[in-house]
Design an enzyme around this catalytic site. Sequence first.
Site, PDB file in Angstrom:
ATOM      1  N   TYR A 174       0.829  -1.212   0.000  1.00 28.82           N
ATOM      2  CA  TYR A 174       0.000   0.000   0.000  1.00 28.82           C
ATOM      3  C   TYR A 174       0.862   1.260   0.000  1.00 28.82           C
ATOM      4  O   TYR A 174       1.897   1.320   0.648  1.00 28.82           O
ATOM      5  CB  TYR A 174      -0.897  -0.007   1.244  1.00 28.82           C
ATOM      6  CG  TYR A 174      -1.816   1.203   1.333  1.00 28.82           C
ATOM      7  CD1 TYR A 174      -3.001   1.235   0.625  1.00 28.82           C
ATOM      8  CD2 TYR A 174      -1.454   2.303   2.119  1.00 28.82           C
ATOM      9  CE1 TYR A 174      -3.837   2.347   0.697  1.00 28.82           C
ATOM     10  CE2 TYR A 174      -2.289   3.419   2.192  1.00 28.82           C
ATOM     11  CZ  TYR A 174      -3.474   3.427   1.482  1.00 28.82           C
ATOM     12  OH  TYR A 174      -4.303   4.527   1.550  1.00 28.82           O
ATOM     13  N   GLY A 213     -14.072   9.611   2.721  1.00 33.43           N
ATOM     14  CA  GLY A 213     -14.276   8.207   2.364  1.00 33.43           C
ATOM     15  C   GLY A 213     -14.688   8.038   0.915  1.00 33.43           C
ATOM     16  O   GLY A 213     -14.829   6.924   0.432  1.00 33.43           O
ATOM     17  N   ASP A 222     -13.173   9.258  -2.051  1.00 37.85           N
ATOM     18  CA  ASP A 222     -11.932   9.902  -2.492  1.00 37.85           C
ATOM     19  C   ASP A 222     -12.012  10.752  -3.755  1.00 37.85           C
ATOM     20  O   ASP A 222     -11.578  11.886  -3.774  1.00 37.85           O
ATOM     21  CB  ASP A 222     -10.855   8.833  -2.712  1.00 37.85           C
ATOM     22  CG  ASP A 222     -10.748   7.842  -1.549  1.00 37.85           C
ATOM     23  OD1 ASP A 222     -11.555   7.928  -0.613  1.00 37.85           O
ATOM     24  OD2 ASP A 222      -9.852   6.990  -1.596  1.00 37.85           O
ATOM     25  N   GLU A 249     -15.812  -4.831  -3.868  1.00 37.30           N
ATOM     26  CA  GLU A 249     -15.623  -3.531  -3.221  1.00 37.30           C
ATOM     27  C   GLU A 249     -16.750  -2.574  -3.606  1.00 37.30           C
ATOM     28  O   GLU A 249     -17.298  -1.863  -2.775  1.00 37.30           O
ATOM     29  CB  GLU A 249     -14.265  -2.955  -3.637  1.00 37.30           C
ATOM     30  CG  GLU A 249     -13.903  -1.649  -2.955  1.00 37.30           C
ATOM     31  CD  GLU A 249     -12.524  -1.139  -3.338  1.00 37.30           C
ATOM     32  OE1 GLU A 249     -11.924  -1.676  -4.305  1.00 37.30           O
ATOM     33  OE2 GLU A 249     -12.041  -0.200  -2.676  1.00 37.30           O
TER      34      GLU A 249
HETATM   35  C1  GLC Z   1     -10.951   3.504  -0.265  1.00 34.76           C
HETATM   36  C2  GLC Z   1     -12.320   4.104  -0.056  1.00 34.76           C
HETATM   37  C3  GLC Z   1     -12.549   4.374   1.396  1.00 34.76           C
HETATM   38  C4  GLC Z   1     -12.321   3.091   2.191  1.00 34.76           C
HETATM   39  C5  GLC Z   1     -10.971   2.457   1.873  1.00 34.76           C
HETATM   40  C6  GLC Z   1     -10.801   1.079   2.467  1.00 34.76           C
HETATM   41  O1  GLC Z   1      -9.946   4.404   0.063  1.00 34.76           O
HETATM   42  O2  GLC Z   1     -12.469   5.278  -0.807  1.00 34.76           O
HETATM   43  O3  GLC Z   1     -13.823   4.873   1.638  1.00 34.76           O
HETATM   44  O4  GLC Z   1     -12.418   3.345   3.552  1.00 34.76           O
HETATM   45  O5  GLC Z   1     -10.827   2.330   0.492  1.00 34.76           O
HETATM   46  O6  GLC Z   1     -11.838   0.227   2.073  1.00 34.76           O
END
Ligand code: GLC
Length: 418
Positions: A80, A160, A162, A392
């Site tokens: 990551y 959240g 992005d 996802e």
């Molecule tokens: C991405 C999403 C975010 C989420 C993360 C982990 O960054 O935009 O909302 O918390 O992934 O799933």
Amino acid sequence: MTTLHDAARATLRANDRGGYSVPTARLYPFQWNWDSAFVAMGWATFDEPRAWQEITLLLRGQWEDGLIPQIIFHAPSDDYFPGPDVWQIHRTPPTSGNTQPPVLATAARWLLDHARDKPAAEAEMAAIYPHLLRNHRWWEAARDPLHTGLVTTLHPWETGMDNSPAWDGAMARVPTTTSTVIRRRDTSHIDPAMRPHAEDYQKFIHLVDVFRDAEWNPAAMLAASPLRVADVGTNSILLRAEHDLLALAQRFGNPVDEAEIGARIARMRAAIATLWDAELGLFTSRDLISGEPIRIGTSAGFLPLYGRATTAAQAAIMSVTMTDWNSHITWPVPSTDPRLPSFEPLRYWRGPVWAVVNWMIAEGFAAASHPGLATLIRDKTKGLIETAGLSEYFDPTNGRGVGGADFSWTAAIYLMLA
Ligand code: GLC
């Protein structure tokens, strides 16, 4: 024969890293803030001690000032970017220095209300309550020091959502990084067409550079940030969490806490009312640098229902807006108004359906006396996951599962809906 129910439980177990669940292996190898709140509710459907543990481990990353970070780096991983070396926050465990939508108090109350083992749940809650209160105090002190009733978001990651088109205008002012080398890993795990663009990442990282230079001091960050928005999603989720915290304060706190929380609720409710867009038929965010409303319909614009911030008339108008959106796609709720040119059905928060957002919107419509729409969204969300799997996110035009697979929060929502 394994059912999807079994598969959802198996996904949470497979993503368990010893008391916390990663959102999915490889793409997101750490503990994420709002993911964990949903995941705790998912665990609670079959393993209550493990559900409480999810919250305890998230709170292990809480800062002294009350911040609950976006990411807790419990164990190292090369999968990551940006990792702890970019954030440069020297804590144990290392964390990011930003936050995410505060679903946690709502999830904790949900765990308590649904607990089969009440004495254990009450003991857990008594330990957790002071942390939740400190976190909500952080939101006001760090992000609404003038008590406007709206908290400020400083990074799209904090919403959240992005790469939502809602942030395009405000992000146009943000320069690209000049000091951090971008080593994206996400596009080696996932098709780049389903992820943010390279330029988005250069800007995301510039913001991290600015905050690192501000030494993660909340006042300095607020002053220095080239992005400042009142996100309708975050504010609605926080208001909802304040309602849940108030209920918890009545049992685990004291009258002084209750008065403090009640005052914040009153301020937030009045302030969210100013985000109503009568013409679009839903709520929108505000750019706090220009002072202008961001007149783009996104799924976050329905979240004031979940935040208990709407009038009956607004809820009725939003039900019409939702029905209109749905006539342009097959699977609700698209993250962006499907009638807009910025709608992209495959690209992350610019069109795809996200199960956690659907869960909140359905709950909001139910609470606002629109049970038919709530049932429709819940049934379609279940149907989508049953058709496409624990992805996802999902393409709203054809129901295809996109992004990462075996996703924890999608599994959690399935367990809560099933
Ligand atoms: C991405 C999403 C975010 C989420 C993360 C982990 O960054 O935009 O909302 O918390 O992934 O799933």
